[in-house]
Each structure stands twice: as C-alpha cells, then as structure tokens.
Design a protein around this motif. Structure first.
Motif: not given
Lengths: 139, 139
Positions: A29-35, A100-113
């Motif tokens: 999603d073109n986001i770095t970890e620090p971001q 916030l929406d984007e973060l929600e999506k990212l969190n889901k993906k991280v949780l999947e990991f």
DNA sequence: GATCTTTATTTGTTTGAACAATTAATGTAT
DNA sequence: ATACATTAATTGTTCAAACAAATAAAGATC
C-alpha cells in the motif's frame, strides 16, 4: 552467559523478522513502517493534535526525520499539519478521516500476518515472555 | 491477544534498542553493524573461506549488499577476497589477521555494553526466554 | 558443442536514515 | 526593551539499504 547470548540473538533476529515482514505487507500500500507507526500514534491521540517532537518521542525507532515522514503522509492526504495556536514554533499534526480509514485497512493486513502466531503462546506464556525481556533490560 | 501484542512490541523494541546501541559503539571504530556481523561470520569459519552467498545466508538482517560490505572491509584491510579455485563465479572471503585483531577489540567493547545485563536473568530464565520466542514463531 | 538456463556476484539507481546546520519563535536575564 | 540562550521544526548532505538489472561462469539439453 551462553544462554544470555542466545536469548539476545533470538530477540534481535525475531524483531528484525517481524518488522521486515510487516514492512513488506505495508509496502503493498506504499506505506513505510515509520509512516504506519506515525499513523497509529496519531490515531491514539483520539483527535487531539500532537507535535512533531511528541511523535518523535513515541516512535519505536528513533528515526529523526519526523518532518519528512509527515510530509509523505500529507502528500497522501492521510494527515493534517497546522501551526500550533499557542506556540508558533510547534506544528499540530492530526490524522484525517481518510487516514483513519487507510489505517484500518492496514491494521487488518498486519493482523492477518500475526494471526498464525497469536495462539502459539498461551496468555501466561506471552506475559512471561514480556516480563523476562523487561527483566533482562533491568526494568 | 493483548498479551501477544505486548510481547511482540517488547521484542521489537528491545531488538532495535540493542542493535542501535551496539551500532553506536561500533561507530566509534568506523564499523557498521552489518560489517561487524560479516567479520564475526568470517571468524566463525576458522580460516575456511566462505562465499558471498553463504555470508548472505548467515546474516541476521537480510541486507542484500554483501558485495559492498565486503568492499568496505577490504578497504580497511580486514578481509581478503579471491576467486574460488573450483568455481570462478564464486568469491572466497576470509578474514585477515588484522581483521581478527580488530574484531577482538570490537567484541570487547560490545561485551562491555552487555555486561550490565548479563546477570539480570538466570541461565534458566534466559533459556526459557529463548524457547518462548521460538515457540511464538512456531519453531 | 551450440544454445539455453541457472547460479553467483557485481553494479546502477532510487529511496530512506542519520547527522549537522539552519531558520524562526519563544523564554530569560539584565 | 534588548541581547542571548533555548526550543521546535525544517532543510541539506552524506551514506547505507532495497531492488532491479547486468555480467559472467557453470550446468543442462538437444
């Protein structure tokens, strides 16, 4: 002494492995970890603005370039940045609703990991693990 | 789940903390952490040459630029690099005696960093810690 | 044995991290 | 109130990391 070394090695290796792997997931999603971490910090503010300095203080990695990280997030419309009304040196950073929406999506993906690992330890074991690391550090 | 997250967080934070701090120590001698790790791998070879690829495989951080790391170590006279006699694609890397001396010094410094923590855990605790992390990963 | 594929390393390029220096606002002391 | 020091954020620059592409040798296939 030998067991200390092995424990340390395991901590380092595992820490790198997690951040590397999560980094891969975020990159889709073109986001770095620090971001990503800045976004989480901002969400944790529950609407209250936070300054660059305070973001800095809450980051896991002591990456000094918070300004540039925020720049990137601004480009993507994920955050707002405006001068602090009470101190013009400071900048108030907030997360946008899109952020916030984007973060929600990212969190889901991280949780999947994480999901395949979550139940590898019982709650008790996870707590012991946490405590042992803290004890190792002398906390 | 909450305890899992806390444990993970502690692992990541501690791993970063150690590598960052050790990195600072090494920097006094103009050595980066990856360079230091390569030196240790070479020492572990006990004189036997090792290829770039094999170094790669043994590194904690999967930094792809082993060639360039070896370049730096060559500049400092810490390692040798020569074509593998049996396979001209491969490069045989070995540590020089100067490299061993330097590594000895660096190890002492790194050990100094660790010394305040070594006895914070008993051997048993350190072993449990290691095992729990491995269990977390499903190993 | 010529061609094609795979393996091993190196090199090019882009991006991010680290560190220092700069700018600008605020706080402090006389 | 002016001068000096401190704080907050930004910007410049250098170096390393990531990733892709290139080179070159070895292995495989026909």
């Amino acid at each position: 002494m030998k067991s200390y070394t092995k424990a340390i090695y395991e901590i380092i290796k595992t820490g790198h492995w997690i951040t590397d792997t999560v980094g891969q997931v975020l990159k889709e999603d073109n986001i770095t970890e620090p971001q990503f971490n800045v976004l989480r910090i901002l969400k944790g503010q529950k609407g209250n603005p936070i300054t660059v300095q305070d973001i800095q203080g809450r980051m896991i990695q002591r990456s000094s370039n918070v300004t540039r990280i925020v720049d990137k997030l601004l480009d993507k419309g994920l955050v707002n940045r405006q001068e602090c009304p009470t101190n013009r040196r400071k900048m108030d950073i907030t997360i946008t609703s899109f952020g916030l929406d984007e973060l929600e999506k990212l969190n889901k993906k991280v949780l999947e990991f994480h999901s395949p690992y979550i139940n590898n330890l019982t709650d008790d074991e996870a707590e012991i693990l946490e405590k042992l690391i803290k004890k190792l550090k002398g906390e």
